[in-house]
Design a protein around this motif. Structure first.
Motif, short mmCIF file in Angstrom:
data_model
loop_
_atom_site.label_atom_id
_atom_site.label_comp_id
_atom_site.label_asym_id
_atom_site.label_seq_id
_atom_site.Cartn_x
_atom_site.Cartn_y
_atom_site.Cartn_z
N MET A 162 37.12 49.69 40.91
CA MET A 162 37.94 48.77 40.71
C MET A 162 39.76 48.60 41.62
O MET A 162 40.38 47.55 41.17
N GLN A 182 43.51 42.85 32.07
CA GLN A 182 42.63 41.48 33.13
C GLN A 182 43.02 40.35 33.02
O GLN A 182 43.59 40.37 32.41
N SER A 214 40.06 40.92 38.14
CA SER A 214 40.06 42.03 38.79
C SER A 214 41.68 42.71 37.52
O SER A 214 41.63 42.06 36.15
#
Length: 413
Positions: free
Chosen positions: A152, A186, A191
């Motif tokens: 991520m 989040q 994302s």
């Protein structure tokens, strides 16, 4: 064949008015190749259901379990070795099926040790699967269809993040190795933010963390002392649960689905990791004086489990359908009488009533609310007409018609 063996003396009581969850399952895992087992903690007793299946003929460790409702699958991470795997929960609970275990390969290129996930979690905004790796504190997106893991981003790294992460609201919390937390949010596009300090302190040098989802109360501790506080209000921890002397330290903990119990597992100090214990705090009242009940004494055993260094996870299954409600009880007063068809008529023609449970007002169960519901009710009450469809006692409904109507506010006893 799956077995149900009762542990004598342990009763699971649902203190909340109307349990929020239909079933709680306690998963006890071990490190390395000790395997694990799943136990039913509903129905009045703690009962062994089945051993976790071996992975490639080896009973892998199961430090932490995560249940992904969307595909009815349990995901396991061991944390200190490349040992991620999954098993369908429905198969594990089905006595007619040999539950298959699937090795997860998505993290194979991560090397060894702490480069592998400590735990899998549900993304609070998009419901997808994510993992946290203690080595470097990175967040990863896991795709179970392609069995791939996607980083991520380096901005998610937190080198001081530790094990046993919890999610509350849209935020992932993990201990920072001192006396506080690190947190990630989040956002709607899936994302994650960079890690930040949520300004929570006094949570001890934690080894285990849990959260009560109903109100954001957290529990964090390690060597027999468990601090508690609030993810909502933040600040310093206001206190600790009664100390677990002489059976500290603790390995892991989790909160029951109804929020009334904090389950704790560990081992007796100064002896060995073979002296596992298991119990729970009653957290339904004053936390500072919460009573601890020892279910398995140090050195005791659980049916079906041979491994040591126990790690526990609670899997809570919400009940299906909607409710509870009483069919015909359109004014939500827990009775069905003449006032209910009157309420329907007022709602339809005078605009003077608010229906807290529209499914209950659908007296004939045809999926709508109209004058036929008032007529149906009056026929039953005074002319010996057809009985109303279930639930005619306080209960839940799985009917699509009732689910479509909804039941937001029902008083049902």
């Amino acid at each position: 064949m799956k077995r149900l063996q009762t542990i004598s003396g342990f009763l699971f009581l649902c203190f909340a008015a109307g349990c929020a969850f239909a079933d709680d399952y306690l998963i006890v895992g071990t490190q390395a190749n000790g395997g694990g087992a799943i136990y039913d903690v509903n129905g009045g007793s703690l009962a062994f259901i089945e051993n976790l299946p071996p992975v490639e003929n080896v009973p892998w460790g199961a430090r932490a379990a995560y249940y992904h409702e969307a595909n009815d699958t349990l995901y396991f991470a061991e944390g200190d070795s490349p040992a991620e795997w999954s098993v369908p929960l429905g198969d594990l609970l089905n006595p007619a099926v040999a539950a298959p275990a699937t090795r997860i390969r998505g993290f194979d290129n991560r090397g060894g040790g702490e480069q592998h996930p400590d735990i899998f979690i549900r993304g609070p905004q998009n419901g997808e699967i994510y993992a946290h790796t203690r080595g470097g504190g990175r967040l990863w997106h896991y795709n179970p269809i392609t069995d791939t893991a996607t980083d991520m981003g380096v901005h998610t790294a937190a080198t001081d993040s530790k094990i046993y992460q919890v999610v509350y609201g849209n935020t992932l919390y993990t201990h920072n190795g001192s006396n506080g937390f690190r947190a990630w949010d989040q956002v709607e596009d899936g994302s994650w933010s960079a890690p930040y300090n949520p300004r929570i302190s006094g949570v001890l040098d934690s080894h285990a963390t849990a959260v009560r989802q109903s109100d954001g109360t957290y529990f964090s501790g390690r060597s027999g002392t468990i601090a508690y506080g609030s993810f909502v209000s933040g600040g310093a921890s206001p206190g600790t649960l009664p100390r677990l002397d002489p059976i500290s330290p603790l390995n892991s903990m989790d909160v029951s689905g109804d929020g009334t119990k904090l389950w704790v597992a560990g081992f007796q100090p100064h002896i060995s990791r073979d002296t596992n214990y298991l119990g729970y705090f009653d957290i339904s009242g004053n936390l500072a004086s919460a009573r601890f009940t020892l279910v398995v004494s140090p050195g005791g055993t659980l049916p079906g489990l041979t491994g040591n260094d126990w790690r526990i996870s609670i899997v809570s299954i919400p009940p299906s359908g909607i409710g509870p409600f009483l069919r015909g009880d359109s004014n939500s007063d827990s009775t069905f009488d003449i006032s209910d068809p009157i309420t329907i008529l007022r709602f339809l023609f005078l605009g003077g009533e608010v229906l807290g449970c529209r499914a209950a007002a659908d007296a004939n169960g045809d999926g709508g609310i109209d004058i036929t519901d008032a007529i149906y009710s009056l026929n039953f009450l005074f002319l010996g007409g057809e009985a109303l469809p279930a639930p005619t006692e306080c209960g839940r409904s799985d009917l699509e018609e009732d689910i479509s109507l909804g039941c937001e506010n029902s008083v049902c006893e």
